[in-house]
Scaffold this active site. Structure first.
Site, PDB file in Angstrom:
ATOM      1  N   ILE A  23      -4.518  54.545 -48.221  1.00  0.00           N
ATOM      2  CA  ILE A  23      -5.787  53.822 -48.304  1.00  0.00           C
ATOM      3  C   ILE A  23      -6.620  54.038 -47.053  1.00  0.00           C
ATOM      4  O   ILE A  23      -7.838  54.252 -47.132  1.00  0.00           O
ATOM      5  CB  ILE A  23      -5.507  52.321 -48.533  1.00  0.00           C
ATOM      6  CG1 ILE A  23      -4.930  52.091 -49.930  1.00  0.00           C
ATOM      7  CG2 ILE A  23      -6.785  51.499 -48.349  1.00  0.00           C
ATOM      8  CD1 ILE A  23      -4.437  50.674 -50.169  1.00  0.00           C
ATOM      9  N   ASP A  52      -0.853  52.484 -31.179  1.00  0.00           N
ATOM     10  CA  ASP A  52       0.206  51.696 -31.798  1.00  0.00           C
ATOM     11  C   ASP A  52      -0.256  50.244 -31.868  1.00  0.00           C
ATOM     12  O   ASP A  52      -0.407  49.586 -30.831  1.00  0.00           O
ATOM     13  CB  ASP A  52       1.478  51.816 -30.968  1.00  0.00           C
ATOM     14  CG  ASP A  52       2.662  51.108 -31.590  1.00  0.00           C
ATOM     15  OD1 ASP A  52       2.476  50.401 -32.603  1.00  0.00           O
ATOM     16  OD2 ASP A  52       3.785  51.249 -31.050  1.00  0.00           O
ATOM     17  N   ASN A  62      -6.075  48.418 -41.332  1.00  0.00           N
ATOM     18  CA  ASN A  62      -5.284  48.869 -42.483  1.00  0.00           C
ATOM     19  C   ASN A  62      -3.816  49.075 -42.148  1.00  0.00           C
ATOM     20  O   ASN A  62      -2.970  49.003 -43.040  1.00  0.00           O
ATOM     21  CB  ASN A  62      -5.888  50.174 -43.016  1.00  0.00           C
ATOM     22  CG  ASN A  62      -4.975  50.886 -43.990  1.00  0.00           C
ATOM     23  OD1 ASN A  62      -4.784  50.450 -45.127  1.00  0.00           O
ATOM     24  ND2 ASN A  62      -4.377  51.997 -43.550  1.00  0.00           N
ATOM     25  N   SER A 122      -3.285  42.328 -49.557  1.00  0.00           N
ATOM     26  CA  SER A 122      -2.503  42.759 -50.712  1.00  0.00           C
ATOM     27  C   SER A 122      -2.535  41.644 -51.747  1.00  0.00           C
ATOM     28  O   SER A 122      -2.852  40.489 -51.422  1.00  0.00           O
ATOM     29  CB  SER A 122      -1.049  43.016 -50.279  1.00  0.00           C
ATOM     30  OG  SER A 122      -0.171  43.099 -51.378  1.00  0.00           O
ATOM     31  N   TYR A 151       6.611  40.319 -45.391  1.00  0.00           N
ATOM     32  CA  TYR A 151       5.383  41.003 -45.815  1.00  0.00           C
ATOM     33  C   TYR A 151       4.429  40.023 -46.484  1.00  0.00           C
ATOM     34  O   TYR A 151       3.236  39.982 -46.173  1.00  0.00           O
ATOM     35  CB  TYR A 151       5.751  42.131 -46.779  1.00  0.00           C
ATOM     36  CG  TYR A 151       4.578  42.906 -47.328  1.00  0.00           C
ATOM     37  CD1 TYR A 151       3.972  43.908 -46.572  1.00  0.00           C
ATOM     38  CD2 TYR A 151       4.086  42.658 -48.606  1.00  0.00           C
ATOM     39  CE1 TYR A 151       2.902  44.635 -47.077  1.00  0.00           C
ATOM     40  CE2 TYR A 151       3.020  43.383 -49.117  1.00  0.00           C
ATOM     41  CZ  TYR A 151       2.429  44.368 -48.350  1.00  0.00           C
ATOM     42  OH  TYR A 151       1.371  45.079 -48.862  1.00  0.00           O
ATOM     43  N   VAL A 168      -0.685  50.701 -55.375  1.00  0.00           N
ATOM     44  CA  VAL A 168      -1.546  51.882 -55.311  1.00  0.00           C
ATOM     45  C   VAL A 168      -0.678  53.134 -55.259  1.00  0.00           C
ATOM     46  O   VAL A 168       0.398  53.140 -54.631  1.00  0.00           O
ATOM     47  CB  VAL A 168      -2.465  51.814 -54.072  1.00  0.00           C
ATOM     48  CG1 VAL A 168      -3.433  53.006 -54.046  1.00  0.00           C
ATOM     49  CG2 VAL A 168      -3.240  50.495 -54.051  1.00  0.00           C
ATOM     50  N   THR A 217       0.345  55.707 -53.645  1.00  0.00           N
ATOM     51  CA  THR A 217       0.397  56.271 -52.297  1.00  0.00           C
ATOM     52  C   THR A 217       1.830  56.652 -51.969  1.00  0.00           C
ATOM     53  O   THR A 217       2.774  56.372 -52.733  1.00  0.00           O
ATOM     54  CB  THR A 217      -0.103  55.256 -51.247  1.00  0.00           C
ATOM     55  OG1 THR A 217       0.769  54.112 -51.260  1.00  0.00           O
ATOM     56  CG2 THR A 217      -1.530  54.818 -51.538  1.00  0.00           C
TER      57      THR A 217
END
Length: 252
Positions: free
Chosen positions: A17, A58, A85, A137, A150, A183, A185
């Site tokens: 993305i 980073d 992102n 998300s 997450y 997605v 990816t």
């Protein structure tokens, strides 16, 4: 060329993305700094367009973020478009999730967004326009089993943009979150082999299992999230602020 003369910064801009958004912004005229940990990956993406500029950074490291964004701003001007992102996702049942996994996920997915936004905003003057976008998300608007750290971080960044949208209401800066579903990816593709082995299905069967997480039961394409990001960056979205935009084929 709506964004000609603007400086955009996309963390995690070397893949998926982030790469899609970075290339679209460059094609729309912006000078785009793409950041990530892998210099070779960033160099490959930067070679796609002369307005893409690689910066090894980073988001887990405060000095790396602050110094890197300051360096990018010195070279290309204030960061008027910032797309946070960069993120990681590790799956495990709650009972076996370690504190190390918890802290590592928080550091990248939440602290990294905080640092990125704060450093980018430090480059803006009081009257500069700004577009701050975080890639959250569908896990940020609903629970996701076997991915508690997450899920928590993706909820948290939505709280961050809501708070920032209130705090900076009187300035020409907007803060919004994109909440894509599954997605197509590398992150998703990397899960296929494990699913194939675990459930005895072929590759398409594994894809179909993941796609069930989207309401229309197909994997999203990168350009669907890219299009939403480009709209949020546009002048037409100047009054869209503090919002979570779900991209999952239906209501979550």
């Amino acid at each position: 060329m709506e964004h000609a003369g603007k400086h955009a910064l996309v963390t995690g801009g070397g893949t998926g993305i982030g790469k899609g958004i970075a290339v679209a912004l460059a094609e729309a005229g912006a000078e785009v700094t793409i950041t990530g940990r892998r210099a070779d990956t960033l160099a490959e993406v930067a070679a796609l367009h002369p307005r893409l500029h690689a910066l090894v950074m980073d988001v887990d490291d405060e000095t790396s973020v602050r110094d890197g964004i300051a360096k990018a701003a010195a070279a290309r001007g204030p960061v008027q478009i910032c797309v946070a992102n960069a993120g990681i996702a590790e799956n495990s049942p709650f009972e076996t999730t370690t504190l190390d996994t918890w802290r590592r996920t928080m550091s990248t997915n939440l602290d990294g967004v905080f640092l990125t936004f704060q450093a980018a905003m430090a480059t803006l003057g009081p009257q500069d326009n700004g577009r701050m976008i975080v890639i959250s998300s569908i896990a940020g608007v609903r629970g996701l089993k076997n991915a508690i750290p997450y899920t928590v971080t993706k909820h948290a960044v939505i709280g961050l943009i809501r708070g920032l949208s209130e705090e900076f209401m009187r300035r020409p800066i907007t803060f919004n979150a994109l909440c894509p579903g599954y997605v197509d990816t590398a992150i998703v593709r990397n899960q296929l082999l494990g699913l194939m082995r675990r459930f005895g299905v072929d590759e398409q069967g594994a894809i179909d299992m993941i796609a069930k997480g989207n309401r229309h039961r197909r994997l999203l394409e990168v350009d669907e999230t890219t299009g939403a990001a480009m709209w949020l960056c546009s002048d037409a979205a100047r009054s869209v602020n503090g919002q979570t935009i779900q991209i999952s084929g239906g209501q979550v």
